[in-house]
Structures are given as structure tokens and as C-alpha cells.
Design a protein around this motif. Structure first.
Motif, PDB file in Angstrom:
ATOM      1  N   LEU A  10      29.046  28.117  45.568  1.00 22.10           N
ATOM      2  CA  LEU A  10      27.782  28.221  46.291  1.00 22.10           C
ATOM      3  C   LEU A  10      26.702  27.563  45.445  1.00 22.10           C
ATOM      4  O   LEU A  10      26.561  27.872  44.262  1.00 22.10           O
ATOM      5  N   LEU A  11      25.956  26.639  46.047  1.00 20.10           N
ATOM      6  CA  LEU A  11      24.850  26.008  45.349  1.00 20.10           C
ATOM      7  C   LEU A  11      23.553  26.639  45.836  1.00 20.10           C
ATOM      8  O   LEU A  11      23.351  26.792  47.045  1.00 20.10           O
ATOM      9  N   ILE A  12      22.686  26.994  44.897  1.00 20.97           N
ATOM     10  CA  ILE A  12      21.398  27.603  45.238  1.00 20.97           C
ATOM     11  C   ILE A  12      20.292  26.858  44.509  1.00 20.97           C
ATOM     12  O   ILE A  12      20.520  26.257  43.457  1.00 20.97           O
ATOM     13  N   GLY A  13      19.095  26.877  45.071  1.00 24.59           N
ATOM     14  CA  GLY A  13      17.991  26.211  44.414  1.00 24.59           C
ATOM     15  C   GLY A  13      16.655  26.627  45.003  1.00 24.59           C
ATOM     16  O   GLY A  13      16.577  27.251  46.061  1.00 24.59           O
ATOM     17  N   GLU A  14      15.609  26.276  44.287  1.00 29.63           N
ATOM     18  CA  GLU A  14      14.247  26.504  44.762  1.00 29.63           C
ATOM     19  C   GLU A  14      13.390  25.347  44.271  1.00 29.63           C
ATOM     20  O   GLU A  14      13.540  24.880  43.133  1.00 29.63           O
ATOM     21  N   VAL A  15      12.495  24.876  45.146  1.00 31.88           N
ATOM     22  CA  VAL A  15      11.616  23.751  44.827  1.00 31.88           C
ATOM     23  C   VAL A  15      10.175  24.168  45.101  1.00 31.88           C
ATOM     24  O   VAL A  15       9.867  24.653  46.188  1.00 31.88           O
ATOM     25  N   HIS A  16       9.307  23.996  44.107  1.00 32.20           N
ATOM     26  CA  HIS A  16       7.875  24.201  44.290  1.00 32.20           C
ATOM     27  C   HIS A  16       7.210  22.836  44.349  1.00 32.20           C
ATOM     28  O   HIS A  16       7.505  21.951  43.531  1.00 32.20           O
ATOM     29  N   THR A  17       6.291  22.657  45.296  1.00 36.35           N
ATOM     30  CA  THR A  17       5.632  21.370  45.507  1.00 36.35           C
ATOM     31  C   THR A  17       4.130  21.574  45.576  1.00 36.35           C
ATOM     32  O   THR A  17       3.649  22.500  46.236  1.00 36.35           O
ATOM     33  N   GLY A  18       3.384  20.710  44.889  1.00 34.18           N
ATOM     34  CA  GLY A  18       1.933  20.825  44.902  1.00 34.18           C
ATOM     35  C   GLY A  18       1.270  19.512  44.540  1.00 34.18           C
ATOM     36  O   GLY A  18       1.926  18.504  44.234  1.00 34.18           O
ATOM     37  N   LEU A  19      -0.044  19.525  44.570  1.00 37.30           N
ATOM     38  CA  LEU A  19      -0.846  18.346  44.244  1.00 37.30           C
ATOM     39  C   LEU A  19      -1.061  18.280  42.738  1.00 37.30           C
ATOM     40  O   LEU A  19      -1.420  19.279  42.102  1.00 37.30           O
ATOM     41  N   LEU A  20      -0.826  17.115  42.167  1.00 39.49           N
ATOM     42  CA  LEU A  20      -1.080  16.918  40.748  1.00 39.49           C
ATOM     43  C   LEU A  20      -2.585  17.061  40.492  1.00 39.49           C
ATOM     44  O   LEU A  20      -3.400  16.465  41.197  1.00 39.49           O
ATOM     45  N   GLN A  21      -2.941  17.850  39.505  1.00 37.26           N
ATOM     46  CA  GLN A  21      -4.352  18.158  39.262  1.00 37.26           C
ATOM     47  C   GLN A  21      -5.030  17.026  38.482  1.00 37.26           C
ATOM     48  O   GLN A  21      -5.396  17.157  37.310  1.00 37.26           O
ATOM     49  N   HIS A  22      -5.208  15.907  39.198  1.00 42.60           N
ATOM     50  CA  HIS A  22      -5.867  14.743  38.619  1.00 42.60           C
ATOM     51  C   HIS A  22      -6.669  14.058  39.711  1.00 42.60           C
ATOM     52  O   HIS A  22      -6.277  14.075  40.886  1.00 42.60           O
ATOM     53  N   SER A  23      -7.785  13.445  39.338  1.00 42.16           N
ATOM     54  CA  SER A  23      -8.718  12.915  40.332  1.00 42.16           C
ATOM     55  C   SER A  23      -8.202  11.682  41.056  1.00 42.16           C
ATOM     56  O   SER A  23      -8.628  11.388  42.173  1.00 42.16           O
ATOM     57  N   THR A  24      -7.299  10.938  40.433  1.00 42.01           N
ATOM     58  CA  THR A  24      -6.739   9.738  41.048  1.00 42.01           C
ATOM     59  C   THR A  24      -5.225   9.771  40.922  1.00 42.01           C
ATOM     60  O   THR A  24      -4.662  10.609  40.214  1.00 42.01           O
TER      61      THR A  24
END
Length: 312
Positions: A10-24
Motif C-alpha cells: 500500500l502506498l500512502i502520501g500527503e502533499v501540502h501546496t501553497g504560495l511561495l512567500q516572495h514578491s516575484t
């Protein structure tokens, strides 16, 4: 060995995704710097068809319970984690493990588990029949396997690596928790849970070779595009009912930072290429994205036409 029965891996996983905290958008050289999580190890990069970078893998030793209402099993091993940056804007932290039943009945020394990165061994019996469903539904109370906590620490490390902390807009992070196992009939099931949690269940027909690396990348890609769509809807909600220059100001981040990042299955392979088509038919990611992106362009265009002095 039966690869589709109760004793199958059984393969399990978790992914967190967000905006990089940089102006550009972070340039490639800076992305390589923030993702160099292990000194002396290379950061993987690619420029086509979209700019993408992946950190070296990190290992976290775990000795905990896995399971829930249908029964839990003690698992020991090394969870594999990594961070990625796409387009210089979107950062992900991803942790996964392959639970391989049928291992030894007693705990080994840590060197044994570190020699098998990303593999967890159950001790004292096989996994419960619904262990995958318990994992997707669980909030990992004390003592349980908590991939989310590993991801949170990894995201904090990347976000604090010399960025200016002036993100161009605010969009909530999302979490995608997923499972994959071999089945007699291929299937995919995506769900939007409470808060910003998503679930993904994959069933893969056994084939030659080990597809798990490709499956992990596929789940990260699903998490990325779910976050992009979530961010687009979030910014549209803030612009609905707003007129003129204020509407353009609220929608400008969509045009500047998000629209060009939408590229599902940018790195397809023979194992996961059909999964995107199946997922898109089921959930309608692309239809919703195209509709919303068109609305944004039309809204910005109309506001520009009615701006004093005409369009620029």
C-alpha cells in the motif's frame, strides 16, 4: 506473490501546496538555493514544458501506529519527503511511504530501515482491510503516523530560506492525502473534504516495473492543479461585485502569477498518463479552470475599456 490481495503493498502520501512567500517569481538560481535541503546534494531542475525544481529527498524515521477504526498496526521505517517549486511561485512539500506487509515480526536496527528509504514495515500482523480508508479519514491522533506534520516542518524550512516574505496575494494552503495500491481494475477517486483537505484513491493494474515514483509525481501534480483552481476561485470571490479599477487590482495577481502555470500532465508517463484523462472527466478540473480564466480575462478587459482615457 499476489499483488492485488490483502497482502499487497500500500502506498500512502500527503502533499501540502501553497504560495511561495516572495514578491516575484523566484529565479532558477534562487529556487535551487532554497531547495538545497541537504548540503552537497543536487537540486533537480527542468525548464520545459514548465519551470520546475525538486529538492533532494529527506528521510524521517517513524515507529508508530497506522490505522484507525478498523484496527491499527505498528509500522517502522523511514518516510521519504521532498519539496518542489513550480514556476517560481508554487511550493509543495510531499511525504510518502510504501507499506510492505509480510516483513519481519520484530523491530530491526535503524540501519536496516534507512537502507530502505520510503518503506514502512508492519510489525505483528498484516494491515487491516480498510487501512487505506482509515488513513484518508484520520487526523492521526497522538502516536499515529502524521505525514502532515512532516510536511508542515518542511514547508516552514523552505519558506524561511531567505525569501522577502511579501507574497503578491493570499491564498490558503491545501492538503492532498492519497493512497494507491494494485487492483484488478484501474480506478481513481478524488474528493474535497472539510476545510482545505482533499483525498485521492488510486487503483493501478499491475504492470512491469515499479510505478511508485511516477504515482507520487502524479499525486503532486493533482495537488498543484487543485491548489491553482482553489486560488483562482478564491481571488474571483474577492472580485465579484467590485467595479472598475478595484476589480482589476484584485484580479491582477491571477493574470500575473497563476494563469500561465496551468499545465496538467506536463510530465506524463505510461503509468499515469491515462489517469489525468479519467480524473478530468470525473472532476472537471479543466472545464472549470477554462471557464473561470475566461471570466477573469473578460472582466479585466471590460474594466480596461471603461477606464478614463480608454484601454492601455
Amino acid at each position: 506473490m499476489d499483488t492485488t490481495g490483502p497482502g499487497a503493498p500500500l502506498l500512502i502520501g500527503e502533499v501540502h501546496t501553497g504560495l511561495l512567500q516572495h514578491s516575484t517569481a523566484l529565479p532558477a538560481s534562487s529556487v535551487a538555493r532554497v531547495l538545497r535541503l541537504r548540503p552537497g546534494e543536487r537540486v533537480g531542475t527542468m525548464d520545459r514544458p514548465i519551470r520546475y525544481a525538486v529538492s533532494p529527498s529527506l528521510l524521517t524515521g517513524v515507529d508508530c501506529r497506522f490505522g484507525g477504526a478498523s484496527g491499527s498496526t505498528r509500522v517502522v521505517g523511514a518516510v521519504s519527503s521532498r519539496s518542489t517549486v513550480t514556476g517560481g511561485h508554487v511550493v509543495q512539500a510531499s511525504s510518502f511511504a510504501r507499506i510492505a506487509p509480510g516483513g519481519r515480526g520484530r523491530r530491526a536496527v535503524w540501519s536496516h530501515y534507512l537502507a530502505r528509504p520510503g518503506v514502512l514495515e508492519p510489525l505483528g500482523g498484516r494491515l487491516a482491510d480498510r487501512a487505506d480508508e482509515d488513513f484518508l479519514a484520520s487526523e492521526q491522533p497522538g502516536g499515529g503516523l502524521d505525514l502532515g506534520a512532516i510536511n508542515t516542518r518542511l514547508m516552514d524550512v523552505v519558506q524561511s530560506a531567505g525569501l522577502d516574505r511579501r507574497a503578491p496575494f493570499r491564498v490558503p494552503r491545501t492538503r492532498l492525502r492519497w493512497t494507491a495500491r494494485h487492483t484488478t481494475i484501474a480506478h481513481i477517486d478524488f474528493g474535497v473534504e472539510e476545510g482545505h483537505l482533499r483525498s485521492l484513491r488510486l487503483g493501478l493494474v499491475p504492470a512491469d516495473g515499479d510505478p511508485w515514483d511516477e504515482v507520487r509525481s502524479f499525486c503532486e501534480d493533482v495537488a498543484l492543479h487543485d491548489w491553482l483552481l482553489t486560488g483562482l476561485l478564491h481571488l474571483i470571490d474577492k472580485a465579484v461585485g467590485v467595479d472598475g479599477a478595484d476589480a482589476v487590482r484584485r484580479l491582477r495577481p491571477v493574470v500575473d502569477h497563476l494563469l500561465h502555470l496551468w499545465m496538467p500532465a506536463a510530465r506524463p508517463d505510461r503509468t499515469t498518463a491515462p489517469l489525468w484523462a479519467s480524473l478530468d472527466r470525473q472532476v472537471g478540473f479543466s472545464r472549470q479552470w477554462d471557464s473561470c480564466a475566461t471570466w477573469v480575462r473578460d472582466r479585466v478587459g471590460l474594466a480596461s475599456l471603461h477606464r478614463p482615457g480608454g484601454p492601455r
